[in-house]
Design a protein around this motif. Structure first.
Motif, PDB file in Angstrom:
ATOM      1  N   ALA A  13       0.854  -1.186   0.000  1.00 40.86           N
ATOM      2  CA  ALA A  13       0.000   0.000   0.000  1.00 40.86           C
ATOM      3  C   ALA A  13       0.891   1.238   0.000  1.00 40.86           C
ATOM      4  N   PRO A  14       0.430   2.350  -0.616  1.00 43.26           N
ATOM      5  CA  PRO A  14       1.247   3.570  -0.676  1.00 43.26           C
ATOM      6  C   PRO A  14       1.700   4.073   0.697  1.00 43.26           C
ATOM      7  N   GLU A  15       0.917   3.818   1.730  1.00 37.96           N
ATOM      8  CA  GLU A  15       1.262   4.303   3.075  1.00 37.96           C
ATOM      9  C   GLU A  15       2.560   3.698   3.605  1.00 37.96           C
ATOM     10  N   GLU A  16       3.005   2.602   3.018  1.00 35.84           N
ATOM     11  CA  GLU A  16       4.228   1.946   3.471  1.00 35.84           C
ATOM     12  C   GLU A  16       5.495   2.662   3.004  1.00 35.84           C
ATOM     13  N   ILE A  17       5.358   3.718   2.199  1.00 35.57           N
ATOM     14  CA  ILE A  17       6.513   4.432   1.645  1.00 35.57           C
ATOM     15  C   ILE A  17       7.447   4.951   2.742  1.00 35.57           C
ATOM     16  N   ASP A  18       6.889   5.315   3.901  1.00 32.75           N
ATOM     17  CA  ASP A  18       7.711   5.855   4.993  1.00 32.75           C
ATOM     18  C   ASP A  18       8.788   4.886   5.449  1.00 32.75           C
ATOM     19  N   LYS A  19       8.616   3.628   5.189  1.00 34.14           N
ATOM     20  CA  LYS A  19       9.615   2.634   5.573  1.00 34.14           C
ATOM     21  C   LYS A  19      10.902   2.793   4.747  1.00 34.14           C
ATOM     22  N   TYR A  20      10.763   3.321   3.509  1.00 35.03           N
ATOM     23  CA  TYR A  20      11.898   3.420   2.592  1.00 35.03           C
ATOM     24  C   TYR A  20      12.276   4.846   2.207  1.00 35.03           C
ATOM     25  N   TYR A  21      11.379   5.783   2.409  1.00 33.40           N
ATOM     26  CA  TYR A  21      11.627   7.192   2.058  1.00 33.40           C
ATOM     27  C   TYR A  21      11.895   7.935   3.360  1.00 33.40           C
ATOM     28  N   LEU A  22      13.184   8.188   3.633  1.00 29.77           N
ATOM     29  CA  LEU A  22      13.596   8.597   4.975  1.00 29.77           C
ATOM     30  C   LEU A  22      13.924  10.078   5.145  1.00 29.77           C
ATOM     31  N   HIS A  23      13.779  10.889   4.093  1.00 36.06           N
ATOM     32  CA  HIS A  23      14.165  12.293   4.217  1.00 36.06           C
ATOM     33  C   HIS A  23      13.274  13.150   3.340  1.00 36.06           C
ATOM     34  N   GLY A  24      13.536  14.450   3.310  1.00 34.26           N
ATOM     35  CA  GLY A  24      12.759  15.370   2.492  1.00 34.26           C
ATOM     36  C   GLY A  24      13.072  15.215   1.013  1.00 34.26           C
ATOM     37  N   TYR A  57      15.593   3.966   0.333  1.00 36.15           N
ATOM     38  CA  TYR A  57      16.605   3.173   1.019  1.00 36.15           C
ATOM     39  C   TYR A  57      15.971   1.879   1.490  1.00 36.15           C
ATOM     40  N   PHE A  58      16.591   0.759   1.138  1.00 34.69           N
ATOM     41  CA  PHE A  58      16.086  -0.561   1.476  1.00 34.69           C
ATOM     42  C   PHE A  58      17.098  -1.248   2.391  1.00 34.69           C
ATOM     43  N   PRO A  59      16.977  -1.021   3.703  1.00 37.72           N
ATOM     44  CA  PRO A  59      17.984  -1.539   4.639  1.00 37.72           C
ATOM     45  C   PRO A  59      18.108  -3.062   4.604  1.00 37.72           C
ATOM     46  N   GLU A  60      17.006  -3.752   4.387  1.00 37.84           N
ATOM     47  CA  GLU A  60      17.080  -5.219   4.358  1.00 37.84           C
ATOM     48  C   GLU A  60      17.871  -5.727   3.147  1.00 37.84           C
ATOM     49  N   GLU A  61      17.994  -4.898   2.115  1.00 37.88           N
ATOM     50  CA  GLU A  61      18.778  -5.250   0.934  1.00 37.88           C
ATOM     51  C   GLU A  61      20.175  -4.623   0.969  1.00 37.88           C
ATOM     52  N   GLY A  62      20.376  -3.669   1.885  1.00 39.28           N
ATOM     53  CA  GLY A  62      21.657  -2.982   1.972  1.00 39.28           C
ATOM     54  C   GLY A  62      21.905  -2.020   0.821  1.00 39.28           C
ATOM     55  N   ILE A  63      20.836  -1.480   0.213  1.00 37.27           N
ATOM     56  CA  ILE A  63      20.998  -0.563  -0.911  1.00 37.27           C
ATOM     57  C   ILE A  63      20.113   0.668  -0.740  1.00 37.27           C
ATOM     58  N   GLY A  64      20.457   1.685  -1.457  1.00 37.61           N
ATOM     59  CA  GLY A  64      19.650   2.900  -1.507  1.00 37.61           C
ATOM     60  C   GLY A  64      20.000   3.672  -2.755  1.00 37.61           C
ATOM     61  N   ILE A  65      19.120   4.571  -3.148  1.00 40.42           N
ATOM     62  CA  ILE A  65      19.388   5.406  -4.314  1.00 40.42           C
ATOM     63  C   ILE A  65      18.757   6.771  -4.095  1.00 40.42           C
ATOM     64  N   ARG A  66      19.518   7.780  -4.473  1.00 36.09           N
ATOM     65  CA  ARG A  66      19.006   9.144  -4.467  1.00 36.09           C
ATOM     66  C   ARG A  66      19.627   9.839  -5.672  1.00 36.09           C
TER      67      ARG A  66
END
Length: 98
Positions: A13-24, A57-66
């Motif tokens: 669900a879209p509400e789960e974005i906060d788990k991976y979107y950690l900043h402004g 950022y996907f901590p369980e995968e150890g990756i992120g992109i910005r």
């Protein structure tokens, strides 16, 4: 962004974005790289500069992109000053091979 992650099956669900979107989503640019800028409730005005840099950022995968773009507010909208910088996998690989 959340809707695309749902389509890709990463989110339920879209509400789960906060788990991976950690900043402004960005910041003003001025005398300092991360300028405090004006009051964030004010409208953008011609000649203001800011970044647009959503990141996941996907901590369980150890990756992120910005991917950060720098924008200049014009009379007609915005000019992306970093438009020519490679951003996709294909563009980056082609650049690295050249």
């Amino acid at each position: 962004m959340a809707d695309e992650l749902v389509k890709a099956g990463i989110l339920s669900a879209p509400e789960e974005i906060d788990k991976y979107y950690l900043h402004g989503s960005g910041h003003f640019i001025g005398l300092y790289t991360h300028d405090v800028g004006e009051d964030p409730d004010n409208l953008l005005q011609k000649d203001m500069m800011f970044t647009l840099e959503p990141g996941l950022y996907f901590p369980e995968e150890g990756i992120g992109i910005r991917i950060e773009d720098t924008l200049l507010v014009t009379e007609d909208g915005c000019e992306v000053l970093t438009a020519d910088i490679p951003k996709t996998v294909v563009e980056i690989e082609a650049f690295m091979q050249s």
